[in-house]
Write a protein that holds these residues in place. Sequence first.
Motif, mmCIF file in Angstrom:
data_model
loop_
_atom_site.group_PDB
_atom_site.id
_atom_site.type_symbol
_atom_site.label_atom_id
_atom_site.label_comp_id
_atom_site.label_asym_id
_atom_site.label_seq_id
_atom_site.Cartn_x
_atom_site.Cartn_y
_atom_site.Cartn_z
ATOM 1 N N THR A 6 7.932 -6.863 1.080
ATOM 2 C CA THR A 6 6.914 -7.742 0.501
ATOM 3 C C THR A 6 5.523 -7.172 0.707
ATOM 4 N N LEU A 7 5.226 -6.724 1.922
ATOM 5 C CA LEU A 7 3.914 -6.140 2.212
ATOM 6 C C LEU A 7 3.659 -4.935 1.304
ATOM 7 N N ASN A 8 4.630 -4.051 1.199
ATOM 8 C CA ASN A 8 4.459 -2.857 0.376
ATOM 9 C C ASN A 8 4.266 -3.206 -1.098
ATOM 10 N N GLN A 9 5.005 -4.199 -1.589
ATOM 11 C CA GLN A 9 4.841 -4.626 -2.990
ATOM 12 C C GLN A 9 3.443 -5.180 -3.225
ATOM 13 N N GLU A 10 2.954 -5.996 -2.286
ATOM 14 C CA GLU A 10 1.621 -6.575 -2.432
ATOM 15 C C GLU A 10 0.542 -5.501 -2.421
ATOM 16 N N LEU A 11 0.685 -4.514 -1.531
ATOM 17 C CA LEU A 11 -0.297 -3.435 -1.476
ATOM 18 C C LEU A 11 -0.236 -2.570 -2.733
ATOM 19 N N ALA A 12 0.961 -2.348 -3.263
ATOM 20 C CA ALA A 12 1.104 -1.583 -4.504
ATOM 21 C C ALA A 12 0.458 -2.341 -5.660
ATOM 22 N N GLU A 13 0.708 -3.645 -5.735
ATOM 23 C CA GLU A 13 0.148 -4.458 -6.817
ATOM 24 C C GLU A 13 -1.370 -4.525 -6.754
ATOM 25 N N SER A 14 -1.938 -4.509 -5.534
ATOM 26 C CA SER A 14 -3.402 -4.563 -5.394
ATOM 27 C C SER A 14 -4.035 -3.199 -5.653
ATOM 28 N N GLY A 15 -3.194 -2.155 -5.763
ATOM 29 C CA GLY A 15 -3.703 -0.806 -5.984
ATOM 30 C C GLY A 15 -4.155 -0.109 -4.709
ATOM 31 N N GLU A 16 -3.918 -0.721 -3.558
ATOM 32 C CA GLU A 16 -4.382 -0.141 -2.292
ATOM 33 C C GLU A 16 -3.372 0.820 -1.652
ATOM 34 N N LEU A 17 -2.107 0.713 -2.011
ATOM 35 C CA LEU A 17 -1.086 1.559 -1.393
ATOM 36 C C LEU A 17 -1.077 2.939 -2.043
ATOM 37 N N VAL A 18 -1.284 3.964 -1.234
ATOM 38 C CA VAL A 18 -1.189 5.341 -1.706
ATOM 39 C C VAL A 18 0.200 5.871 -1.397
ATOM 40 N N GLU A 19 0.649 5.659 -0.159
ATOM 41 C CA GLU A 19 1.972 6.132 0.254
ATOM 42 C C GLU A 19 2.374 5.409 1.535
ATOM 43 N N THR A 20 3.658 5.204 1.691
ATOM 44 C CA THR A 20 4.190 4.681 2.943
ATOM 45 C C THR A 20 5.544 5.319 3.181
ATOM 46 N N ARG A 21 5.817 5.628 4.418
ATOM 47 C CA ARG A 21 7.094 6.240 4.779
ATOM 48 C C ARG A 21 7.474 5.827 6.189
ATOM 49 N N GLY A 22 8.770 5.671 6.374
ATOM 50 C CA GLY A 22 9.313 5.567 7.716
ATOM 51 C C GLY A 22 9.761 6.967 8.113
ATOM 52 N N TYR A 30 4.226 5.217 8.580
ATOM 53 C CA TYR A 30 2.808 5.158 8.251
ATOM 54 C C TYR A 30 2.599 4.601 6.850
ATOM 55 N N TRP A 31 1.404 4.114 6.651
ATOM 56 C CA TRP A 31 0.909 3.716 5.341
ATOM 57 C C TRP A 31 -0.391 4.458 5.126
ATOM 58 N N ILE A 32 -0.574 5.000 3.958
ATOM 59 C CA ILE A 32 -1.883 5.511 3.567
ATOM 60 C C ILE A 32 -2.391 4.529 2.527
ATOM 61 N N VAL A 33 -3.533 3.946 2.834
ATOM 62 C CA VAL A 33 -4.118 2.962 1.921
ATOM 63 C C VAL A 33 -5.492 3.441 1.483
ATOM 64 N N GLU A 34 -5.814 3.132 0.267
ATOM 65 C CA GLU A 34 -7.136 3.416 -0.295
ATOM 66 C C GLU A 34 -7.751 2.058 -0.562
ATOM 67 N N CYS A 35 -8.691 1.690 0.286
ATOM 68 C CA CYS A 35 -9.240 0.341 0.172
ATOM 69 C C CYS A 35 -10.756 0.375 0.348
ATOM 70 N N ALA A 36 -11.361 -0.784 0.257
ATOM 71 C CA ALA A 36 -12.812 -0.888 0.224
ATOM 72 C C ALA A 36 -13.491 -0.265 1.440
ATOM 73 N N ASP A 37 -12.931 -0.498 2.628
ATOM 74 C CA ASP A 37 -13.583 0.009 3.830
ATOM 75 C C ASP A 37 -12.635 -0.078 5.028
ATOM 76 N N PHE A 38 -13.129 0.362 6.173
ATOM 77 C CA PHE A 38 -12.337 0.393 7.406
ATOM 78 C C PHE A 38 -11.909 -1.017 7.829
ATOM 79 N N ASP A 39 -12.781 -1.995 7.592
ATOM 80 C CA ASP A 39 -12.430 -3.380 7.931
ATOM 81 C C ASP A 39 -11.248 -3.865 7.105
ATOM 82 N N ARG A 40 -11.211 -3.501 5.833
ATOM 83 C CA ARG A 40 -10.065 -3.900 4.988
ATOM 84 C C ARG A 40 -8.795 -3.219 5.483
ATOM 85 N N ALA A 41 -8.852 -1.956 5.858
ATOM 86 C CA ALA A 41 -7.674 -1.268 6.394
ATOM 87 C C ALA A 41 -7.203 -1.943 7.682
#
Length: 134
Positions: free
Chosen positions: A37-53, A87-98
Amino acid sequence: MILTYASQRDYDAMAGDPEGTPWSAEDFAAMHEFMTTLNQELAESGELVETRGLAAPVHTRRVGNRDGVPVVTDGPYAETQEVLAGYWIVECADFDRATEIAGRLAGCPGPAEITSTAVADVRPIADEAADLGM
């Protein structure tokens, strides 16, 4: 980058050997659902770049050096030692959002003795030497 941690014992439980761990099959199912669910939400918001276990620590090789000669040590390492689990690599507004995104991981279900001490690190990715903060 958001980093999470686990132990070899946690990986053993995920692989079907929960002896000596607090994990149950239900815990893993709930964790998987939460992460999906978390990964889907981040993908839908455009913030998810990559995630891997990452694979279990038993499959790790640590490469160091002794007098300039590479020294290779195979895993596993001590069961109580936490290792990078994913890990998750996210592209978001700022460090606080991450940091806010990483904070959502506190809601991940699991055994209380695991979740009460779980941490996630949030670290900016350096694109150039100036980003290293030196």
